[in-house]
Design a protein around this motif. Structure first.
Motif, PDB file in Angstrom:
ATOM      1  N   THR A 149      -1.539 -14.561   0.134  1.00  0.00           N
ATOM      2  CA  THR A 149      -2.994 -14.320  -0.420  1.00  0.00           C
ATOM      3  C   THR A 149      -2.957 -13.036  -2.069  1.00  0.00           C
ATOM      4  O   THR A 149      -2.133 -12.233  -1.686  1.00  0.00           O
ATOM      5  CB  THR A 149      -4.151 -14.192   0.061  1.00  0.00           C
ATOM      6  N   ALA A 150      -4.027 -13.322  -2.296  1.00  0.00           N
ATOM      7  CA  ALA A 150      -3.490 -12.298  -3.018  1.00  0.00           C
ATOM      8  C   ALA A 150      -4.273 -11.396  -2.066  1.00  0.00           C
ATOM      9  O   ALA A 150      -3.239  -9.745  -2.866  1.00  0.00           O
ATOM     10  CB  ALA A 150      -5.062 -12.248  -4.050  1.00  0.00           C
ATOM     11  N   ASN A 151      -4.277 -10.648  -1.114  1.00  0.00           N
ATOM     12  CA  ASN A 151      -5.072  -9.531  -0.425  1.00  0.00           C
ATOM     13  C   ASN A 151      -3.827  -9.115   0.193  1.00  0.00           C
ATOM     14  O   ASN A 151      -3.571  -8.131   0.278  1.00  0.00           O
ATOM     15  CB  ASN A 151      -5.851  -9.178   0.658  1.00  0.00           C
ATOM     16  N   ASP A 152      -2.972 -10.337   0.941  1.00  0.00           N
ATOM     17  CA  ASP A 152      -1.197 -10.095   1.363  1.00  0.00           C
ATOM     18  C   ASP A 152      -0.596  -9.433   0.416  1.00  0.00           C
ATOM     19  O   ASP A 152       0.123  -8.330   0.236  1.00  0.00           O
ATOM     20  CB  ASP A 152      -1.128 -11.389   1.523  1.00  0.00           C
ATOM     21  N   VAL A 153      -0.624  -9.884  -0.537  1.00  0.00           N
ATOM     22  CA  VAL A 153       0.030  -9.266  -1.973  1.00  0.00           C
ATOM     23  C   VAL A 153      -0.261  -8.279  -2.379  1.00  0.00           C
ATOM     24  O   VAL A 153       0.997  -6.970  -2.621  1.00  0.00           O
ATOM     25  CB  VAL A 153       0.380  -9.670  -3.059  1.00  0.00           C
ATOM     26  N   GLN A 154      -1.524  -7.726  -2.633  1.00  0.00           N
ATOM     27  CA  GLN A 154      -1.846  -6.045  -2.839  1.00  0.00           C
ATOM     28  C   GLN A 154      -1.269  -5.626  -1.260  1.00  0.00           C
ATOM     29  O   GLN A 154      -0.689  -4.123  -1.776  1.00  0.00           O
ATOM     30  CB  GLN A 154      -3.744  -6.124  -3.123  1.00  0.00           C
ATOM     31  N   GLU A 155      -1.922  -5.769  -0.009  1.00  0.00           N
ATOM     32  CA  GLU A 155      -1.346  -4.837   1.047  1.00  0.00           C
ATOM     33  C   GLU A 155       0.333  -4.453   1.140  1.00  0.00           C
ATOM     34  O   GLU A 155       0.181  -3.493   1.512  1.00  0.00           O
ATOM     35  CB  GLU A 155      -1.952  -5.832   2.601  1.00  0.00           C
ATOM     36  N   PHE A 156       1.215  -5.670   0.404  1.00  0.00           N
ATOM     37  CA  PHE A 156       2.546  -5.338   0.514  1.00  0.00           C
ATOM     38  C   PHE A 156       2.736  -4.421  -0.466  1.00  0.00           C
ATOM     39  O   PHE A 156       3.526  -3.347  -0.367  1.00  0.00           O
ATOM     40  CB  PHE A 156       3.302  -6.803   0.290  1.00  0.00           C
ATOM     41  N   LEU A 157       1.793  -4.501  -1.903  1.00  0.00           N
ATOM     42  CA  LEU A 157       3.073  -3.897  -2.790  1.00  0.00           C
ATOM     43  C   LEU A 157       1.584  -2.178  -2.561  1.00  0.00           C
ATOM     44  O   LEU A 157       3.005  -0.910  -2.837  1.00  0.00           O
ATOM     45  CB  LEU A 157       2.210  -3.895  -4.200  1.00  0.00           C
ATOM     46  N   TYR A 158       1.163  -1.938  -1.799  1.00  0.00           N
ATOM     47  CA  TYR A 158       0.430  -0.880  -1.241  1.00  0.00           C
ATOM     48  C   TYR A 158       1.165   0.022  -0.031  1.00  0.00           C
ATOM     49  O   TYR A 158       0.840   0.549  -0.223  1.00  0.00           O
ATOM     50  CB  TYR A 158      -0.783  -0.706  -0.611  1.00  0.00           C
ATOM     51  N   ALA A 159       2.081  -0.743   0.120  1.00  0.00           N
ATOM     52  CA  ALA A 159       2.546  -0.069   1.632  1.00  0.00           C
ATOM     53  C   ALA A 159       4.315   0.001   0.866  1.00  0.00           C
ATOM     54  O   ALA A 159       4.778   0.958   1.374  1.00  0.00           O
ATOM     55  CB  ALA A 159       2.845  -1.435   3.205  1.00  0.00           C
ATOM     56  N   PHE A 160       4.641  -1.130  -0.158  1.00  0.00           N
ATOM     57  CA  PHE A 160       6.220  -1.096  -0.487  1.00  0.00           C
ATOM     58  C   PHE A 160       6.449   0.399  -1.643  1.00  0.00           C
ATOM     59  O   PHE A 160       6.871   0.912  -1.233  1.00  0.00           O
ATOM     60  CB  PHE A 160       6.346  -1.761  -1.196  1.00  0.00           C
ATOM     61  N   PHE A 161       5.000   0.414  -2.091  1.00  0.00           N
ATOM     62  CA  PHE A 161       5.890   1.456  -3.474  1.00  0.00           C
ATOM     63  C   PHE A 161       4.504   2.811  -3.100  1.00  0.00           C
ATOM     64  O   PHE A 161       5.996   4.271  -2.891  1.00  0.00           O
ATOM     65  CB  PHE A 161       4.432   1.289  -4.308  1.00  0.00           C
ATOM     66  N   PRO A 162       4.456   3.181  -1.941  1.00  0.00           N
ATOM     67  CA  PRO A 162       4.797   4.778  -1.124  1.00  0.00           C
ATOM     68  C   PRO A 162       5.430   4.553  -0.018  1.00  0.00           C
ATOM     69  O   PRO A 162       6.352   5.629  -0.619  1.00  0.00           O
ATOM     70  CB  PRO A 162       3.058   5.093  -0.516  1.00  0.00           C
TER      71      PRO A 162
END
Length: 209
Positions: A149-162
């Motif tokens: 979902t859009a939220n899943d993608v957002q959560e991935f990005l906010y874990a991956f980039f940090p």
């Protein structure tokens, strides 16, 4: 020779960034001066100030260029495959970062200095490129993992980039650091950029196939 003022300006900026990148391979961020950078260009040291006001602006431009190269690789991954299982995508994503040691080093060690001592226009230019990197990873996720979902993608990005901020320190250690860890009895296991990134991404995508 470049023709026209804009072309000449871009060529000289690129020469300055190249000089900075070359010095950064063997010298530390704090040790490099604008004088050092200017000495490796074909024009006078004072001319550097016509293009960058601080050394931090030069390093920020280098970081922006590193992100642009990374984005190109990410887009190649996205456009070059109709589908990718999680393990394959994790490996491909890790491979794009193997070539970006300079980017990872700058992000982990000098990001605040670069951003704090750069003019707003330079910082906005970098942030625009950084945002495109976020979108590029997001496009890969949306294409290869349609169940996200859009939220899943957002959560991935906010874990991956940090996570990226810690990749360089965990994959590159000096002899002094290794000795200190041995004396402190730290159980240190060495991982390459590829290994640590792929492992992390595989775990992050485990629920999505």
């Amino acid at each position: 020779m470049p023709k026209g003022s804009e072309e000449l300006t871009n060529a000289r900026k690129e020469e300055i960034i190249n000089a900075c990148a070359s010095l950064y391979e063997t010298m530390g961020f704090k040790d490099i001066t604008i004088g050092d950078i200017g000495a490796k260009t074909s024009f006078t040291r004072t001319s550097v100030y016509n293009y960058f006001q601080t050394k931090e602006e030069i390093f920020l431009a280098l970081l922006q260029r590193e992100h642009e190269a990374w984005i190109a690789d990410l887009d190649t991954v996205c456009e070059g495959h109709d589908s990718m299982p999680a393990d394959d995508f994790a490996g491909a994503l890790a491979r794009t970062l193997e070539k970006r040691g300079c980017m990872l080093k700058l992000m982990s060690m000098n990001l605040y200095d670069m951003e704090g001592n750069s003019r707003m226009e330079n910082l906005v230019a970098f942030k625009t490129t950084y945002a495109e990197a976020l979108r590029s990873v997001g496009r890969c996720l949306e294409k290869f993992f349609s169940c996200m979902t859009a939220n899943d993608v957002q959560e991935f990005l906010y874990a991956f980039f940090p996570f990226l901020l810690g990749v360089y320190p965990y994959t590159t250690t000096t002899d002094k650091q290794k000795e200190a860890m041995e004396l402190a009895h730290v159980n240190y296991a060495h991982y390459s950029i590829y290994e640590i990134t792929k492992s992390f991404v595989v775990k992050m995508l485990k629920a999505f196939g």
